[in-house]
Design a protein around this motif. Structure first.
Motif, mmCIF file in Angstrom:
data_model
loop_
_atom_site.group_PDB
_atom_site.id
_atom_site.type_symbol
_atom_site.label_atom_id
_atom_site.label_comp_id
_atom_site.label_asym_id
_atom_site.label_seq_id
_atom_site.Cartn_x
_atom_site.Cartn_y
_atom_site.Cartn_z
ATOM 1 N N GLY A 1 0.838 -1.194 0.000
ATOM 2 C CA GLY A 1 0.000 0.000 0.000
ATOM 3 C C GLY A 1 0.864 1.231 0.000
ATOM 4 N N VAL A 2 0.290 2.351 0.385
ATOM 5 C CA VAL A 2 1.027 3.602 0.431
ATOM 6 C C VAL A 2 2.040 3.553 1.572
ATOM 7 C CG1 VAL A 2 0.827 6.089 0.758
ATOM 8 C CG2 VAL A 2 -0.948 4.858 -0.490
ATOM 9 N N GLY A 3 3.250 4.046 1.316
ATOM 10 C CA GLY A 3 4.239 4.142 2.379
ATOM 11 C C GLY A 3 5.397 3.187 2.215
ATOM 12 N N ILE B 1 -2.135 -11.324 -2.556
ATOM 13 C CA ILE B 1 -2.865 -10.053 -2.647
ATOM 14 C C ILE B 1 -3.756 -10.027 -3.879
ATOM 15 C CG2 ILE B 1 -2.617 -7.551 -2.908
ATOM 16 C CD1 ILE B 1 0.033 -7.810 -1.342
ATOM 17 N N VAL B 2 -3.231 -10.511 -5.007
ATOM 18 C CA VAL B 2 -4.008 -10.532 -6.244
ATOM 19 C C VAL B 2 -5.259 -11.395 -6.075
ATOM 20 C CG1 VAL B 2 -4.007 -11.351 -8.628
ATOM 21 C CG2 VAL B 2 -2.080 -10.004 -7.782
ATOM 22 N N VAL C 1 0.980 -12.649 -12.332
ATOM 23 C CA VAL C 1 0.873 -12.119 -10.981
ATOM 24 C C VAL C 1 1.630 -10.799 -10.872
ATOM 25 C CG1 VAL C 1 1.606 -12.476 -8.600
ATOM 26 C CG2 VAL C 1 0.473 -14.319 -9.825
ATOM 27 N N ALA C 2 2.844 -10.735 -11.444
ATOM 28 C CA ALA C 2 3.648 -9.512 -11.388
ATOM 29 C C ALA C 2 2.954 -8.371 -12.119
ATOM 30 C CB ALA C 2 5.026 -9.770 -11.986
ATOM 31 N N LEU D 1 -1.907 -2.839 -9.358
ATOM 32 C CA LEU D 1 -2.460 -2.516 -8.048
ATOM 33 C C LEU D 1 -1.551 -1.586 -7.248
ATOM 34 C CD1 LEU D 1 -3.770 -6.054 -7.003
ATOM 35 C CD2 LEU D 1 -5.157 -4.085 -7.681
ATOM 36 N N GLY D 2 -0.403 -1.223 -7.834
ATOM 37 C CA GLY D 2 0.515 -0.327 -7.146
ATOM 38 C C GLY D 2 1.397 -1.003 -6.118
#
Length: 221
Positions: free
Chosen positions: A148-150, A175-176, A194-195, A201-202
């Protein structure tokens, strides 16, 4: 006397959940309001949450023991404290249940070290130790993932570079799969697919030698 500790870290609190987090905190732990006494009406929910966590971390002035930065749909909350440690894990559990993520690292008066990690709706409490350069196994590799962000919030030490890449793929696949609206067939879950989806998705991943510098291992680009 209490247990003295120095701790700090960064949390990512969903803006939409901030009010609900604060309401639940004061319902379950009424003393949380003590940390914002005198300025309750002036602070937004995320500031109240941050001040309460800083207070439990031992900050003598909780309303000055944090900083908040808005990042897209979440608030990046840095918290710190040095003094008598309360029970921050109780507060952090509430945050985690409402989707907050991040890590807080601590060091106690007896040299104990630990990390509280908020991820996937739960809170983990891991012990740690300091390892200096010449003591690091030069054959080890570190896999890091930012979901996620960060900063990088998933870290694993592996026995080889390939094992580290495999760990990154495994995390991304997890996650996917969680993001997919319908179950995906096995043929769509190869490493390349997957990659590609993870990048959309960032999600950021990297593999580095365990003997890398402190800043790099800490996830500082």
């Amino acid at each position: 006397m209490g247990y003295e500790a120095t701790s700090g870290g960064t949390l990512y609190v969903p803006v939409a959940a901030a009010d609900a987090i604060w309401v639940e905190l004061i319902e379950r732990y009424p003393n949380a309001e003590d940390y914002v006494e005198g300025c309750v009406e002036e602070l937004a929910s995320v500031d109240k949450i941050a001040s309460a966590v800083a207070g439990e971390l031992g900050s003598y002035d909780p309303t000055s023991g944090y900083s908040v930065t808005r990042v897209e749909q979440s608030c990046q909350v840095s918290v710190w404290g040095s003094g008598k440690l309360g029970s921050p894990e109780l507060y952090l559990q509430v945050l985690a249940e409402h989707g907050a993520t991040g890590e807080i690292h601590g060091a106690g008066e007896d040299s104990a070290m630990w990390r509280w990690k908020l991820a996937d709706g739960g809170l983990s409490d891991d012990g740690g130790r300091m390892v200096y350069g010449e003591d690091v196994d030069p054959s080890a590799w570190v896999a890091q993932l930012a979901s996620g962000v960060g900063a990088y919030d998933r870290i694993a030490v592996t026995s080889s570079e390939q094992a580290a890449h495999d760990q990154i793929t495994a995390w991304c696949r997890e996650i996917v799969l969680a993001e997919a609206p319908t179950p995906l067939p096995e043929t769509e879950l190869d490493a390349v697919a997957v990659a590609t989806r993870a990048a959309e998705l960032g999600i950021r991943g990297r593999v580095i030698p365990a003997a890398s510098g402190r800043e790099e291992l800490a996830g500082i680009d």
